[in-house]
Motif scaffolding. Sequence first.
Motif, PDB file in Angstrom:
ATOM      1  N   UNK A 260       0.996  -1.156   0.215  1.00 56.50           N
ATOM      2  CA  UNK A 260      -0.044   0.039   0.148  1.00 56.50           C
ATOM      3  C   UNK A 260       0.764   1.135   0.060  1.00 56.50           C
ATOM      4  N   UNK A 261       0.445   2.279  -0.851  1.00 53.36           N
ATOM      5  CA  UNK A 261       1.122   3.260  -0.833  1.00 53.36           C
ATOM      6  C   UNK A 261       0.529   4.640   0.109  1.00 53.36           C
ATOM      7  N   UNK A 262       1.452   5.517   0.778  1.00 52.43           N
ATOM      8  CA  UNK A 262       0.750   6.608   1.443  1.00 52.43           C
ATOM      9  C   UNK A 262      -0.273   7.179   0.791  1.00 52.43           C
ATOM     10  N   UNK A 263      -1.209   7.885   1.486  1.00 47.37           N
ATOM     11  CA  UNK A 263      -2.550   8.583   0.925  1.00 47.37           C
ATOM     12  C   UNK A 263      -1.974   9.818   0.255  1.00 47.37           C
ATOM     13  N   UNK A 264      -1.014  10.368   0.690  1.00 44.59           N
ATOM     14  CA  UNK A 264      -0.601  11.513  -0.069  1.00 44.59           C
ATOM     15  C   UNK A 264       0.245  11.063  -1.339  1.00 44.59           C
ATOM     16  N   UNK A 265       0.509  10.045  -1.713  1.00 40.70           N
ATOM     17  CA  UNK A 265       1.098   9.490  -2.997  1.00 40.70           C
ATOM     18  C   UNK A 265      -0.077   9.591  -4.191  1.00 40.70           C
ATOM     19  N   UNK A 266      -0.243  10.684  -4.713  1.00 38.99           N
ATOM     20  CA  UNK A 266      -1.584  10.669  -5.699  1.00 38.99           C
ATOM     21  C   UNK A 266      -1.370   9.848  -6.886  1.00 38.99           C
ATOM     22  N   UNK A 267      -2.283   9.498  -7.141  1.00 38.26           N
ATOM     23  CA  UNK A 267      -2.248   8.507  -8.542  1.00 38.26           C
ATOM     24  C   UNK A 267      -1.696   6.878  -8.290  1.00 38.26           C
ATOM     25  N   UNK A 268      -1.294   6.646  -7.344  1.00 39.54           N
ATOM     26  CA  UNK A 268      -0.898   5.327  -7.111  1.00 39.54           C
ATOM     27  C   UNK A 268      -1.515   4.901  -5.712  1.00 39.54           C
TER      28      UNK A 268
END
Length: 368
Positions: A260-268
């Motif tokens: 899982x990517x952080x929520x602030x990593x937009x688009x992924x």
Amino acid sequence: MRGQDEVDNCTPPLSSRKQLFSNTASRRSSRRFTPYGRTPKSRQLKGKNYEILSKGTAERSRARERRSTVETDEEHESNLKGLTNKSWKLFKMTPLYKFKTESSQLKKYSSQLSAHIEAERQKGLFIDNTTSSKAYISTYNGLRVSAADKEAVQILIKGRNRGGFGDETVLLTSLLCSVEMEHNPVEPKLRDKFAYYPLLMVKGLVSLTDGLITWMQSHFDCVITPMIFSAHDLAWMVAMWSGTTTEPVHKSKPVELLYKTPSDCKGIDKITFTIESTDVKDLWDRIHDDKGSEFSSEEVTMFINSLESHFHSLFRVKLSALQLYSVGTSLSYIGDVGRLKIFSADHVLWILRYLTVLSLEHFTQSCS
């Protein structure tokens, strides 16, 4: 950072796969995947009953000839196969009060559960295309391995369509089981009153699952909660199972690690790391001593760190900073929220054995 299409499903190019083995030594702290608390620092790869757990009908038959409680190989093989290629939700349970497996008792439980489901349906809690449902509870042979194991119990809930025509449709399948449980955590003087099953596997409608759990908790005075796996639990699974398959490596499914990517990593939203099974098996062989029957926490750390370091060298993405939430091998797919899908009938007992170990550890720790 690379584009979403590249990062969401990243398979290392063939020309760079050899780098996977160039740094098997850990460069980072081993705390991330080292078991915490009372979790053992090593785990048995094969277990004490390896002849029964391992692949091969002939070997399993010879082992079963020494066990008078086993019925027929054909029935067991069919039952093991019946657990594969299904999406299961895993739960753990506290001991069940006055739960018995005699056929007369199971028939009584079936009637009581059927009545409970019908009462819930009358309240409008179930939304499906059936007019009525009926529960069938019976023993499920082939999963009992050790003396501490209880005979597995299957719960089926079937229903007919609103027109009342055709055969009954299976709406829910559930299984209470333990596989090679090392010891029964219930005090000997209480074992005639309490039955302990480490695992509850359920496949079916969420509403019916909730109804089943409500009935079991009320009827047998137990607590049932979802099995949640941490990143280090998943790391142990992918590390142990990647190298223990007995299938030809070239026929195996690739190994997948999902982060899982952080929520602030937009688009992924996620990163899927896919590795050819041949490369993973080579790495596993370089790390693990074939003479050893255990897989240690140090080997798990080295295995995962090697994969993540290789990914970083290719994509400059630090997977160690992300959350590992799902893993897949040629044997099974399993997620952090307790979702399980088994692909190999020959490894059903092997996989359920490890899940039994985890559930038993969680239970004993909660009681201490």
